[in-house]
Scaffold this motif. Structure first.
Motif, PDB file in Angstrom:
ATOM      1  N   ALA A 148       0.837  -1.203   0.000  1.00 31.20           N
ATOM      2  CA  ALA A 148       0.000   0.000   0.000  1.00 31.20           C
ATOM      3  C   ALA A 148       0.869   1.247   0.000  1.00 31.20           C
ATOM      4  O   ALA A 148       0.602   2.199  -0.753  1.00 31.20           O
ATOM      5  CB  ALA A 148      -0.938  -0.007   1.202  1.00 31.20           C
ATOM      6  N   ASP A 149       1.922   1.237   0.818  1.00 28.71           N
ATOM      7  CA  ASP A 149       2.839   2.381   0.857  1.00 28.71           C
ATOM      8  C   ASP A 149       3.488   2.608  -0.501  1.00 28.71           C
ATOM      9  O   ASP A 149       3.625   3.751  -0.950  1.00 28.71           O
ATOM     10  CB  ASP A 149       3.921   2.163   1.914  1.00 28.71           C
ATOM     11  N   ILE A 155       0.919   4.152  -2.979  1.00 27.50           N
ATOM     12  CA  ILE A 155       0.682   5.573  -2.678  1.00 27.50           C
ATOM     13  C   ILE A 155       1.888   6.409  -3.085  1.00 27.50           C
ATOM     14  O   ILE A 155       1.744   7.459  -3.714  1.00 27.50           O
ATOM     15  CB  ILE A 155       0.346   5.749  -1.184  1.00 27.50           C
ATOM     16  N   LYS A 156       3.086   5.938  -2.754  1.00 31.55           N
ATOM     17  CA  LYS A 156       4.315   6.670  -3.096  1.00 31.55           C
ATOM     18  C   LYS A 156       4.444   6.849  -4.606  1.00 31.55           C
ATOM     19  O   LYS A 156       4.693   7.948  -5.105  1.00 31.55           O
ATOM     20  CB  LYS A 156       5.532   5.918  -2.549  1.00 31.55           C
ATOM     21  N   GLU A 171      -7.930  14.651   1.473  1.00 27.47           N
ATOM     22  CA  GLU A 171      -8.292  13.906   2.689  1.00 27.47           C
ATOM     23  C   GLU A 171      -9.787  13.598   2.720  1.00 27.47           C
ATOM     24  O   GLU A 171     -10.190  12.516   3.105  1.00 27.47           O
ATOM     25  CB  GLU A 171      -7.901  14.727   3.920  1.00 27.47           C
ATOM     26  N   ASP A 211      -9.021  -1.755   6.106  1.00 29.54           N
ATOM     27  CA  ASP A 211      -7.787  -1.055   6.441  1.00 29.54           C
ATOM     28  C   ASP A 211      -7.741   0.221   5.615  1.00 29.54           C
ATOM     29  O   ASP A 211      -7.728   0.165   4.387  1.00 29.54           O
ATOM     30  CB  ASP A 211      -6.590  -1.958   6.121  1.00 29.54           C
ATOM     31  N   GLN A 212      -7.709   1.377   6.282  1.00 31.88           N
ATOM     32  CA  GLN A 212      -7.803   2.649   5.569  1.00 31.88           C
ATOM     33  C   GLN A 212      -6.635   2.861   4.599  1.00 31.88           C
ATOM     34  O   GLN A 212      -6.830   3.363   3.505  1.00 31.88           O
ATOM     35  CB  GLN A 212      -7.899   3.821   6.539  1.00 31.88           C
ATOM     36  N   LYS A 213      -5.423   2.463   4.983  1.00 30.04           N
ATOM     37  CA  LYS A 213      -4.267   2.662   4.101  1.00 30.04           C
ATOM     38  C   LYS A 213      -4.404   1.820   2.829  1.00 30.04           C
ATOM     39  O   LYS A 213      -4.129   2.287   1.732  1.00 30.04           O
ATOM     40  CB  LYS A 213      -2.962   2.319   4.802  1.00 30.04           C
ATOM     41  N   ILE A 214      -4.856   0.571   2.976  1.00 29.74           N
ATOM     42  CA  ILE A 214      -5.040  -0.282   1.802  1.00 29.74           C
ATOM     43  C   ILE A 214      -6.164   0.268   0.916  1.00 29.74           C
ATOM     44  O   ILE A 214      -6.028   0.330  -0.305  1.00 29.74           O
ATOM     45  CB  ILE A 214      -5.309  -1.744   2.214  1.00 29.74           C
ATOM     46  N   GLU A 257      -7.064   3.363   0.676  1.00 31.30           N
ATOM     47  CA  GLU A 257      -6.523   4.560   0.030  1.00 31.30           C
ATOM     48  C   GLU A 257      -5.624   4.181  -1.148  1.00 31.30           C
ATOM     49  O   GLU A 257      -5.708   4.788  -2.216  1.00 31.30           O
ATOM     50  CB  GLU A 257      -5.734   5.380   1.050  1.00 31.30           C
ATOM     51  N   SER A 258      -4.795   3.162  -0.963  1.00 29.03           N
ATOM     52  CA  SER A 258      -3.895   2.764  -2.049  1.00 29.03           C
ATOM     53  C   SER A 258      -4.684   2.260  -3.258  1.00 29.03           C
ATOM     54  O   SER A 258      -4.317   2.534  -4.398  1.00 29.03           O
ATOM     55  CB  SER A 258      -2.894   1.707  -1.573  1.00 29.03           C
TER      56      SER A 258
END
Length: 72
Positions: free
Chosen positions: A3-4, A7-8, A19, A37-40, A42-43
């Motif tokens: 996910a990181d 996003i990167k 946001e 999972d919010q990060k996943i 978002e990705s």
């Protein structure tokens, strides 16, 4: 880690979600496996908004990351 990376890479290509968009999307009924999972989540939003060619490039980067992690 995946996910990181998504996003990167998306931000490197100039894509940036506000946001409010992701917060609103996260408040929907959680139906998909990645909504918990919010990060996943978002990705995946970033990935969906990328042009198809960039989606392929990011997907290959994720595959390479997973292969490196598996090798370790």
């Amino acid at each position: 880690k995946c996910a990181d990376l998504i996003i990167k890479k998306s931000k490197e290509f100039g894509l940036d979600l506000s946001e409010n968009i992701i917060t609103d999307a996260f408040n929907y009924v959680l139906r998909r496996w990645y909504d918990t999972d919010q990060k996943i989540a978002e990705s995946f939003e970033y990935l969906k908004l990328l042009p198809e060619e960039l989606q392929k490039e990011v997907a290959l980067d994720v595959i390479n990351l997973l292969q490196r992690e598996e090798a370790n």
